[in-house]
Every structure is written in C-alpha cells, then in structure tokens.
Write a protein that holds these residues in place. Structure first.
Motif, PDB file in Angstrom:
ATOM      1  N   PHE A  59      12.627  83.890  36.216  1.00 10.40           N
ATOM      2  CA  PHE A  59      13.435  84.129  35.009  1.00 10.40           C
ATOM      3  C   PHE A  59      13.930  82.806  34.437  1.00 10.40           C
ATOM      4  N   ARG A  96       9.928  86.431  31.869  1.00  9.13           N
ATOM      5  CA  ARG A  96      11.228  87.046  32.164  1.00  9.13           C
ATOM      6  C   ARG A  96      11.087  88.533  32.487  1.00  9.13           C
ATOM      7  N   SER A 100       9.478  89.123  36.004  1.00 14.30           N
ATOM      8  CA  SER A 100      10.274  88.753  37.171  1.00 14.30           C
ATOM      9  C   SER A 100      10.779  89.987  37.910  1.00 14.30           C
TER      10      SER A 100
END
Length: 486
Positions: free
Chosen positions: A98, A118, A121
């Motif tokens: 992230f 992101r 993740s």
C-alpha cells in the motif's frame, strides 16, 4: 497401512486432479473470454503488480504451510501460533505494498499502477489468514473439500471479472477477480476447519517449524525471483503491451502446468512423509510419480508446441498471433521443468530445505543468465532464454539431490529420457504432417496434430521399454479408477 495409504493417495489424486482440471478449464475460459474484452495493456498493468504480489506471497507463507503439513506432530497451540505468524506477515506485506504504490507507479511511469497496487494489497491480508486453515485441511487429507473450495473460488472470481469487464471496468476487472478468489478461498477453508485459532502462546515449541520454513522460503524466493526475471525484463525494457502479450502466452502454458503440479504435490507430500523411512517403497512412489506427471504432460506440451498457431487463434483470436513463438518456447520449457519436479517432493518430505535453497541458487543463476543474454534479441529472445534454462538445469537437479539423500537416480534419468524420446518423436512426426498440408481451420489442424501424436504412440508401443512404461501408467490409472469408484 500400506493399502490405506495407497487408497488415500489414489483417491486424493483423483479428487485433486478433477478439481484442478475444472480450475484449468475455468482458467482457459477466463483467458479466452477476457482476452476479447480487455487489451494487452490491461493485462500488462496487472502483470507488473502480480510480480510483486508473487514475491510477497512467498514471504507471507514463509514455508510454514509445508512445515505444518510434513510435521509428524502438530498441536493446537502450534497451529494457532503458525496462524498468527502468517496473518501478521500478511498484514505487514499489505501495508508495505500500500505504501509503495506511489513510488512504484512513478518508477514505471504508469499512473494506473497506483490504484491497482493499493487495491491488491488486500490479497495479502486474505491469504495470510488462509494459510494455516488450508494446511490443516491438507494435513487431514481432506482433498475433496479443498478441491471444491478452489473450484468454487475460481468460478466466482471469473463471474465477477466477466461482469466487471462487460461493465467497462477495464483492468479493474482483473483486480476484482484476484480479490474475489482470495476472499472465497478464505471463507471455504474456514468452513472446512470450523474453529478460531487461540491467542498466541509462549513456551510452545516452534523452532523446527521456523527453521524449516526459513530455508524453504529462501529457496522459493530465489525460484520465484528467477522465474519472473523474464517478466521483469519484458516489462521494464519493452513496456506494458509486449508484457501483456508475453503474459497471455505464459498463462496458456506455464500456469496450467503449475496448476496440475500443485494439487498432485498436496497429495504426494503428506503421503510420502508417512512412508519416507521405507526406502524401497518411497523410491517406487517417486518413479511412479515421475511417469504419472511426465508422460501425459510432456505429450500435451509437445502437442501445444506443434499446434501453437491454431491454439492461439482458437483461444485468443487473430490479434494475438504474435504470441505463437512464445507459446512454443514455453511448451518446450515446461517439459524440462516438469521432469525435474518430483525432486521437489523429496526435498520437502525429507526436510532438506537448506539443500533446496543452495540448489535453487545455482539453477536461478542459470535462468537469469539465459534470460539476460536472450533479452538482446527482444521479447522472443527472452522466451528463448526462458526455454533453454530448464534444459540445462534438469540434469543437474537429480545429480544434486543424489548428493544429499537416497533417490533412484538411474531410474529417474532413464525414465525421463524415454519420456523425452516419445514426446519428441511424436511432435516431430506431427510437425512434418502439418507442414505438408495446405492451410486448414484451427480445429481441423489441432485434430490432425492430436491424431498423429496418438498414432505415433501406438507405433512406439512396439518398443519393449515403452511398453513397460505404458503398463506402469495403465496400472496407475487402474488404481486411480478403482479407488475413486470406492
């Protein structure tokens, strides 16, 4: 005991291979359908992040799933501690990916990578919690449940990806596919175990698990890094679109190969762990395993190499024909990689993770060298390096293993050479026949190649050595049918 283990191995193999066959079918369906809805650029963007996810997944597992499966004894407290270790690693890796999303997108000059990294993740969090639940199911030899979970997860994920692609989500459809699959697997394995882990406890013997896992994760990390050096080179040097092309060819050949090997390994490791002290029986199982993997997979890959163009047109469409030479090279690489695979079982079962790490360093260096040299000739050159490396590493693999433990080296070398001979002769004859024919529809050409391969197999059965191998395979298939029927 011997009969029950044989029955369990046979039933487990049938169940896991059936489940994996369904997953491979779903994988092909995913490739065929999504390739027509998404662009090579979309796949290239996901492939960039997927390389990082793959590296992280090795750390996230930390070899502890294999450590739990092969352990002679596993207490509830030890299992609980392993759960929290894997979950904590998953959380750490999720936070790391992230946080690195921005620098990664800037380095690659691909702003889309920021959001992709992101979002993906989350996969680390889900898989971290999944690890030890899955290990408990494998340890309990509950292969039917595990196969059902994997198939259901793949089906749900494909449905989500197709719907998302049809709605115009582009590369986000592939992100949704990855997250959905990880989530459904977690729910499925939890329902299979049906208990929550206790809080972490001190004073529980954990050193042997961590020592084995540490060495195994090092070898897996080396293997993964060197296995993906080709993807990294294509992505960095040539960009997202060529990487998407490379990735689709890889997904058609190498990924299904791994999907076949993985479930068989989940059956083989716990079974072999129970008989490892019976050396003659252990050796017999290893040789039989090489035949069971080697002949059908090598013949299948040889067929793909000859019929690469009609397979590509049929599965991906005319716009993907540039992937044909990549498909052929990946098929050739897969034959050598598959022949060496039974050695991995021996390393894991006998706890030789340190030796496996050293072996992985040597073969990894070979792979990197071949790919880097091949990269001078573009994407196809990278694939040539990828294909050559396992043919150099394969003869080294058994020699290396024989230095650290007892294995039927001579039988494995001889069996592999016969497998290569049968596959090479069959593919060569099919190539000659196809070259002599006028252009045909894709399905017709594939059918002709398969027919020639089968005819060559029939002719080769007149050779005593091949006839003996066929008898062993027939006995194995007969055992599988008998046990699955019971």
């Amino acid at each position: 005991m011997a009969g029950s283990l044989a029955a369990t191995a046979a039933r487990g193999s049938v169940v896991m291979l059936t489940g994996q066959g369904m997953r491979i079918l779903l994988q092909f369906l995913s490739v065929v359908t999504l390739a027509r809805l998404l662009s090579p650029h979309d796949y290239g963007l996901i492939a960039i992040v997927a390389v990082l996810i793959g590296v992280g997944e090795i750390f996230r597992d930390f070899g502890l799933s294999s450590a739990a499966v092969r352990a002679p004894e596993l207490s509830r407290a030890q299992s609980g501690n392993l759960f929290w270790i894997n979950s904590a690693i998953g959380l750490l890796l999720a936070a790391l990916l992230f946080g690195l999303a921005g620098p990664l997108a800037a380095f690659l000059d691909q702003e889309e990578v920021y959001g992709i990294a992101r979002a993906m993740s989350v996969v680390f969090l889900l898989n971290g919690a999944t690890t030890q639940y899955r290990a408990l199911i494998v340890r309990g030899l509950r292969f039917r449940w595990l196969a059902g979970v994997d198939v259901l997860a793949a089906a749900f994920a494909l449905a989500v990806a197709l719907l998302s692609a049809l709605l115009g989500w582009e590369y986000w459809a592939l992100v949704a596919q990855q997250i959905t699959q990880a989530f459904v697997v977690l729910i499925g394995v939890f329902l299979g175990v049906r208990h929550l882990p206790g809080l972490p406890r001190r004073g529980v013997p954990m050193a042997s698990f961590l020592r084995f896992g540490g060495n195994l994760v090092l070898s897996q990390l080396v293997t993964y890094a060197t296995s993906n050096v080709d993807t990294a080179v294509v992505g960095v040097v040539h960009g997202a679109s060529p990487l998407g092309l490379y990735n689709r060819a890889y997904q058609l050949v190498v990924t299904p190969l791994s999907q076949i090997q993985s479930p068989i390994t989940q059956v083989a490791v716990p079974i072999l762990a129970k008989i490892q002290e019976d050396r003659p029986r252990f050796s017999a199982y290893i040789v039989r395993g090489q035949f069971a993997l080697g002949y059908p997979i090598s013949l299948g890959l040889a067929t793909v190499a000859v019929a690469a163009e009609p397979f590509t047109v049929l599965l991906l469409g005319e716009q993907w024909t540039a992937a044909v030479p990549l498909l052929q090279l990946f098929a050739l690489a897969g034959i050598a990689r598959n022949l060496a695979y039974v050695g991995y079982w021996v390393y894991v079962v006998r706890g030789l993770s340190a030796s496996l790490f050293r072996y992985s360093m040597v073969t990894g260096a070979i792979k990197v060298l071949c790919v880097v040299i091949g990269a001078q000739w573009g994407v196809v050159g990278v694939a040539i390096g990828f294909a050559i490396a396992p043919w150099i590493a394969w003869p080294i693999s058994l020699a290396w293993l024989s230095r650290v433990t007892d294995v039927p080296t001579r039988s494995l070398y001889a069996g592999a050479l016969r497998i290569i001979g049968v596959s090479g002769l069959s593919a060569g004859m099919a190539a000659v026949v196809v070259a002599a024919l006028p252009p045909l529809p894709a399905l017709a050409e594939i059918a002709i190649v398969c027919g020639v391969v089968l005819a060559m197999l029939g002719a080769l059965l007149t050779v005593p050595a091949f006839r003996r191998d066929a008898r062993v395979l027939k006995e194995t298939v007969g055992l599988l049918r008998h046990r699955s029927a019971n």
